[in-house]
Design a protein around this motif. Structure first.
Motif, short mmCIF file in Angstrom:
data_model
loop_
_atom_site.label_atom_id
_atom_site.label_comp_id
_atom_site.label_asym_id
_atom_site.label_seq_id
_atom_site.Cartn_x
_atom_site.Cartn_y
_atom_site.Cartn_z
N UNK A 63 0.71 -1.38 -0.42
CA UNK A 63 0.07 -0.12 -0.33
C UNK A 63 1.09 1.60 -0.34
N UNK A 64 1.96 1.39 0.76
CA UNK A 64 2.47 2.45 0.93
C UNK A 64 3.67 2.91 -0.39
N UNK A 65 4.45 1.57 -1.04
CA UNK A 65 4.80 1.51 -2.02
C UNK A 65 3.60 1.89 -3.65
N UNK A 66 2.89 1.40 -3.62
CA UNK A 66 1.95 1.34 -4.96
C UNK A 66 0.49 1.86 -4.42
N UNK A 67 0.21 3.29 -3.53
CA UNK A 67 -1.32 3.84 -3.70
C UNK A 67 -2.16 3.07 -4.22
N UNK A 68 -1.55 3.10 -5.36
CA UNK A 68 -2.96 2.68 -6.98
C UNK A 68 -2.46 1.64 -7.07
N UNK A 69 -2.27 0.67 -6.91
CA UNK A 69 -2.16 -0.59 -7.05
C UNK A 69 -3.74 -1.10 -7.29
N UNK A 70 -5.14 -1.30 -7.50
CA UNK A 70 -5.67 -1.54 -8.06
C UNK A 70 -6.32 -0.68 -9.78
N UNK A 71 -5.44 0.17 -9.63
CA UNK A 71 -5.59 0.61 -11.23
C UNK A 71 -4.72 0.53 -11.88
#
Length: 359
Positions: free
Chosen positions: A209-217
């Motif tokens: 979550x910290x590395x890629x906050x927009x991982x869902x996209x």
């Protein structure tokens, strides 16, 4: 001046080793050219199979065939490179590191494979790798760099130590020039007498979550040892990621065609499946759904399990499981030894059917 052929390199044509570049301990990049002058056409992320004349070497009796992901990019078609790392039981890779020199020729087959960003175009990518699983990510990243457009790639890599991050300087050179490439490294431990300012510890949901906050996209590509990839899959599933946009490649067994792709059959909670938790010390059995956590079921049953963070980090809610199976995705709050002894973290464990715990 080289008389380059107008034809692409053909499957099974010999390759000539042109250059050997050491990377990390027991790891090197081998660059090949086609003696005919042919150029190389492939998809970034694909692999080649090398026919290696290892005998007599470490007990081998003849040639062995080994597949290696191409670490170079088809945007640079005059040569092709593989970056290989020897393990304790390596035969072919060990022979390459000890004996393969510039000027030697090797029979090669390919390129082939379905693990490529070309097959899944997206505006935003998330590359997640561990160990030598970084090589297909390097190929795809190089292609994005050479394309002339600003990439949007979050590149996460896990290694034991900073000195064991393969191709680290090369990928950092790319990231230093384009803000659209974001590098995130995590290591198990720093190198002695060298400061480390990146992440430390096993890749977890919190880190992700910290590395890629927009991982869902993002379209996700993952490569590494199977336990690492399974952990990544479990993180993404528990975080609500659409796994239709998840793609993986094992560096131990690359896949040539869609038909050969293994079926990923991870056990995961079913939102419509009924379950139950028996709190044996309290004499309480409570019906629930598989998507509820043991901690939530306990609270609903009027029972108190001490807890802190509620996302698998602090370890406060550790309890012993005495029966059944759970799905647990934690963030480092429990050791492998504790898990082997039957302990779970109530805050991030979901019952798969009937479960009993000492509460």
């Amino acid at each position: 001046m080289n008389n380059w052929s107008a034809q692409p390199w053909q499957d099974s044509e010999d390759l000539e080793c042109a250059m050997v570049v050491p990377e990390t301990a027991d790891c090197a990049t081998f660059t090949f050219r086609a003696p005919s002058g042919a150029w190389f056409d492939y998809q970034p992320g694909q692999f080649v199979t090398l026919d290696l004349p290892v005998a007599p070497h470490r007990g081998a009796t003849g040639n062995v065939q080994r597949t290696y992901t191409i670490s170079s990019s088809p945007s640079r078609p005059l040569s092709i490179s593989v970056t290989v790392k020897a393990q304790a039981d390596s035969i072919g890779t060990r022979w390459m590191l000890d004996h393969l020199k510039p000027g030697m020729r090797i029979r090669a087959f390919g390129p082939s494979g379905i693990f490529s960003s070309h097959r899944h175009p997206s505006a935003k990518y998330l590359f997640i790798s561990a160990g030598s699983g970084i090589t297909p990510m390097m190929s795809m990243t190089t292609w994005a760099w050479d394309s002339g457009t600003m990439p949007d790639i979050t590149f996460i890599h896990a290694a034991r130590r900073p000195s064991e991050i393969i191709l680290k300087k090369r990928i950092e050179q790319f990231a230093d020039r384009v803000p659209g490439l974001k590098l995130r490294f995590t290591v198990e431990e720093p190198d002695p007498f060298q400061s480390w300012h990146g992440y430390q510890g096993r890749l977890s949901q919190i880190m992700l979550g910290l590395m890629a906050p927009d991982y869902l996209e993002r379209e996700v590509f993952c490569c590494g040892p199977e336990p690492f990839m399974q952990a990544v899959r479990e993180m993404l599933v528990s975080l609500g990621y659409d796994m239709e946009h998840y793609h993986q490649e094992s560096f131990g067994a690359p896949v040539r065609t869609e038909a050969e792709a293994p079926v990923i059959d991870d056990i995961a909670p079913d939102a419509e499946a009924a379950a139950s938790v028996t709190f044996s010390a309290s004499g309480v059995t409570t019906a629930c759904m598989e998507t509820e956590t043991i901690l939530a079921v306990a609270r609903r049953s009027g029972l108190n399990i001490p807890s802190g963070c509620t996302f698998g980090l602090c370890g406060t809610c550790k309890i012993r499981k005495t029966g059944g199976e759970v799905h647990m995705v934690h963030n480092g709050g429990i050791s492998d030894e504790d898990v082997a002894e039957g302990y779970i973290l109530a805050c991030c464990s979901q019952p798969l059917g009937k479960v009993a715990v000492e509460v």
